[in-house]
Design an enzyme around this catalytic site. Structure first.
Site, PDB file in Angstrom:
ATOM      1  N   SER A  76       0.838  -1.198   0.000  1.00  0.00           N
ATOM      2  CA  SER A  76       0.000   0.000   0.000  1.00  0.00           C
ATOM      3  C   SER A  76       0.873   1.247   0.000  1.00  0.00           C
ATOM      4  CB  SER A  76      -0.913   0.015   1.227  1.00  0.00           C
ATOM      5  OG  SER A  76      -1.594   1.243   1.309  1.00  0.00           O
TER       6      SER A  76
ATOM      7  N   HIS B 149      -1.306  -1.258  -4.176  1.00  0.00           N
ATOM      8  CA  HIS B 149      -2.575  -0.777  -3.641  1.00  0.00           C
ATOM      9  C   HIS B 149      -2.495   0.732  -3.458  1.00  0.00           C
ATOM     10  CE1 HIS B 149      -6.383  -1.609  -1.520  1.00  0.00           C
ATOM     11  NE2 HIS B 149      -6.058  -0.596  -0.743  1.00  0.00           N
TER      12      HIS B 149
ATOM     13  N   ASP C  87      -4.616   3.900  -2.003  1.00  0.00           N
ATOM     14  CA  ASP C  87      -5.746   4.371  -1.210  1.00  0.00           C
ATOM     15  C   ASP C  87      -6.068   5.821  -1.548  1.00  0.00           C
ATOM     16  OD1 ASP C  87      -6.398   2.102   0.460  1.00  0.00           O
ATOM     17  OD2 ASP C  87      -4.474   2.422   1.454  1.00  0.00           O
TER      18      ASP C  87
ATOM     19  N   MET D 198      -8.364   8.838  -0.561  1.00  0.00           N
ATOM     20  CA  MET D 198      -9.197   9.297   0.553  1.00  0.00           C
ATOM     21  C   MET D 198      -9.568  10.759   0.358  1.00  0.00           C
ATOM     22  SD  MET D 198      -7.088   7.648   3.743  1.00  0.00           S
ATOM     23  CE  MET D 198      -6.417   5.976   3.678  1.00  0.00           C
TER      24      MET D 198
ATOM     25  N   HIS E 194      -8.170   1.943  -4.668  1.00  0.00           N
ATOM     26  CA  HIS E 194      -9.179   1.747  -3.622  1.00  0.00           C
ATOM     27  C   HIS E 194      -9.786   3.106  -3.286  1.00  0.00           C
ATOM     28  CE1 HIS E 194      -9.899   0.451   0.862  1.00  0.00           C
ATOM     29  NE2 HIS E 194     -11.027   0.679   0.219  1.00  0.00           N
TER      30      HIS E 194
ATOM     31  N   MET F 233     -11.810   5.365  -1.258  1.00  0.00           N
ATOM     32  CA  MET F 233     -12.445   5.602   0.035  1.00  0.00           C
ATOM     33  C   MET F 233     -12.988   7.024   0.028  1.00  0.00           C
ATOM     34  SD  MET F 233     -10.077   3.587   2.786  1.00  0.00           S
ATOM     35  CE  MET F 233      -8.487   3.772   2.004  1.00  0.00           C
TER      36      MET F 233
ATOM     37  N   MET G 124     -11.946  -4.730   5.021  1.00  0.00           N
ATOM     38  CA  MET G 124     -11.096  -3.857   5.830  1.00  0.00           C
ATOM     39  C   MET G 124     -10.935  -4.488   7.214  1.00  0.00           C
ATOM     40  SD  MET G 124     -10.114  -1.311   3.964  1.00  0.00           S
ATOM     41  CE  MET G 124      -9.312  -0.449   5.315  1.00  0.00           C
TER      42      MET G 124
ATOM     43  N   PHE H 293      -6.123   5.656   8.169  1.00  0.00           N
ATOM     44  CA  PHE H 293      -4.707   5.827   8.521  1.00  0.00           C
ATOM     45  C   PHE H 293      -3.993   4.480   8.489  1.00  0.00           C
ATOM     46  CE2 PHE H 293      -7.122   9.156  10.621  1.00  0.00           C
ATOM     47  CZ  PHE H 293      -6.428  10.296  10.263  1.00  0.00           C
TER      48      PHE H 293
ATOM     49  N   GLY I  75      -0.748   1.873   9.692  1.00  0.00           N
ATOM     50  CA  GLY I  75      -0.063   1.545  10.933  1.00  0.00           C
ATOM     51  C   GLY I  75      -0.943   1.053  12.058  1.00  0.00           C
TER      52      GLY I  75
ATOM     53  N   ASP J 179      -7.124  -5.756   4.176  1.00  0.00           N
ATOM     54  CA  ASP J 179      -6.367  -4.511   4.230  1.00  0.00           C
ATOM     55  C   ASP J 179      -6.423  -3.961   5.648  1.00  0.00           C
ATOM     56  OD1 ASP J 179      -5.241  -2.029   3.931  1.00  0.00           O
ATOM     57  OD2 ASP J 179      -6.687  -1.285   2.457  1.00  0.00           O
ATOM     58  N   GLY J 180      -5.238  -3.894   6.301  1.00  0.00           N
ATOM     59  CA  GLY J 180      -5.146  -3.292   7.616  1.00  0.00           C
ATOM     60  C   GLY J 180      -4.500  -4.194   8.640  1.00  0.00           C
ATOM     61  N   GLY J 181      -3.340  -3.792   9.139  1.00  0.00           N
ATOM     62  CA  GLY J 181      -2.669  -4.545  10.185  1.00  0.00           C
ATOM     63  C   GLY J 181      -2.075  -5.864   9.729  1.00  0.00           C
TER      64      GLY J 181
ATOM     65  N   GLY K 240       1.044  -2.343   4.249  1.00  0.00           N
ATOM     66  CA  GLY K 240       1.600  -1.003   4.213  1.00  0.00           C
ATOM     67  C   GLY K 240       2.885  -0.867   4.991  1.00  0.00           C
ATOM     68  N   SER K 241       2.777  -0.520   6.264  1.00  0.00           N
ATOM     69  CA  SER K 241       3.953  -0.241   7.084  1.00  0.00           C
ATOM     70  C   SER K 241       4.917  -1.414   7.137  1.00  0.00           C
ATOM     71  CB  SER K 241       3.512   0.124   8.507  1.00  0.00           C
ATOM     72  OG  SER K 241       2.648   1.232   8.501  1.00  0.00           O
TER      73      SER K 241
END
Length: 219
Positions: free
Chosen positions: A9, A34, A36, A38, A67, A69, A138, A144, A146, A176-178, A198-199
Site C-alpha cells: 500500500s 494498492h 488508497d 481518501m 481503492h 475511500m 477492511m 490511517f 499503521g 487490508d489493515g494490520g 503497508g507499514s
C-alpha cells in the site's frame, strides 16, 4: 496452484519519493500496488488523486488496484481509468447503486472490486458477489496506516470464503489493515487471496525476502 498476492500500500511509503516506492515494489517481486484514495469525508484523511496514479503508471508495470475511500465514487471512475488503474475497488457503504457501478467499471475494461469497513456485515454483499472480481475486507477502520488488525474481521473473511464456495464463484478476497508477518498467515488461513500491506512492507529491510515469505503457493 495459486499464489497469494502481496499488494504493498503506497499510503505507507515515503510521500516525498513515490517513484522510489514503486521501484521497490517492482524490484521485490510483488505483482500488485494498492493505492488508497481518501477524500477527508468518507474517511478522516486526505491522500491523492488521479494525477499521482497517472504519474506512477509511467514508472511501473505492476497491477494498480485503486481503492476509492470517497463519497460517491462513481463520479471519478473515468478519471482513474484514464490515469492507468487496472482495478477500481469502492465501498459498498459509499454507493447506492453498487451493481450498476460494478458494470460501469467492467465496461471500461477494468477489474471491479467492492469493499466494506469493519462495522459492515459481510452478508450485505451477497447480491453483488456475482458481479465482482474482488472483495476487500477492511481489517482496520480506514483512514490511517499503521493500525493493528481487528482479529474479529477475519471471521468475516471466513464467512465470505464460504459464501464464495457455496455460490461457485471465483472472485478474490483481499484484506487490508494490520497485515504483517505475524498476521498474514491467519488472514490466508481464513481465506484471503490478496494481502494489502503497508507499514510492514515499507519498513522491511529486505523487501524481496518479505514478499517471498508471504507470497506462497496455495492449492
Amino acid at each position: 496452484m495459486n499464489k497469494i498476492i502481496v499488494s504493498p500500500s503506497i499510503l505507507s511509503a515515503d510521500h516525498a519519493n513515490f517513484e522510489k516506492a514503486v521501484q521497490e515494489v517492482d524490484a521485490c517481486g510483488a505483482s500488485w500496488l494498492h493505492m488508497d484514495i481518501m477524500d477527508g469525508s468518507f474517511v478522516p484523511n486526505l491522500t491523492f488523486g488521479p494525477q499521482l496514479v497517472r504519474a506512477l503508471r509511467k514508472k511501473s508495470k505492476v497491477f494498480f488496484d485503486v481503492h476509492l475511500m470517497i463519497v460517491q465514487p462513481s463520479r471519478l471512475i473515468h478519471e482513474f481509468a484514464d490515469a492507468g488503474a487496472d482495478a477500481i475497488t469502492f465501498h459498498y457503504e459509499a454507493e447506492v447503486h453498487s451493481q450498476k457501478f460494478l458494470a460501469e467499471i467492467h465496461s471500461l475494461g477494468l477489474k471491479a472490486g467492492i469493499a466494506i469497513v469493519p462495522s459492515t456485515p459481510v452478508s450485505i454483499l451477497e447480491e453483488v458477489l456475482p458481479f465482482i472480481d474482488l472483495a476487500l475486507i477492511m481489517t482496520v477502520n480506514p483512514g490511517f496506516g499503521g493500525q493493528e488488525l481487528i482479529h474479529e474481521c477475519l471471521e468475516k473473511v471466513k464467512k465470505l470464503a464460504k459464501m464464495r464456495k457455496d455460490a461457485g464463484l471465483n472472485f478474490k478476497i483481499s484484506v487490508d489493515g494490520g497485515i504483517n508477518e505475524a498476521t498474514a498467515g491467519k488472514a490466508t488461513e481464513a481465506g484471503a487471496d490478496i494481502l494489502v500491506i503497508g507499514s510492514a512492507f515499507f519498513n522491511s529491510s529486505d523487501k524481496r525476502a518479505f514478499v517471498d515469505l508471504l507470497q506462497v503457493d496455495r492449492a
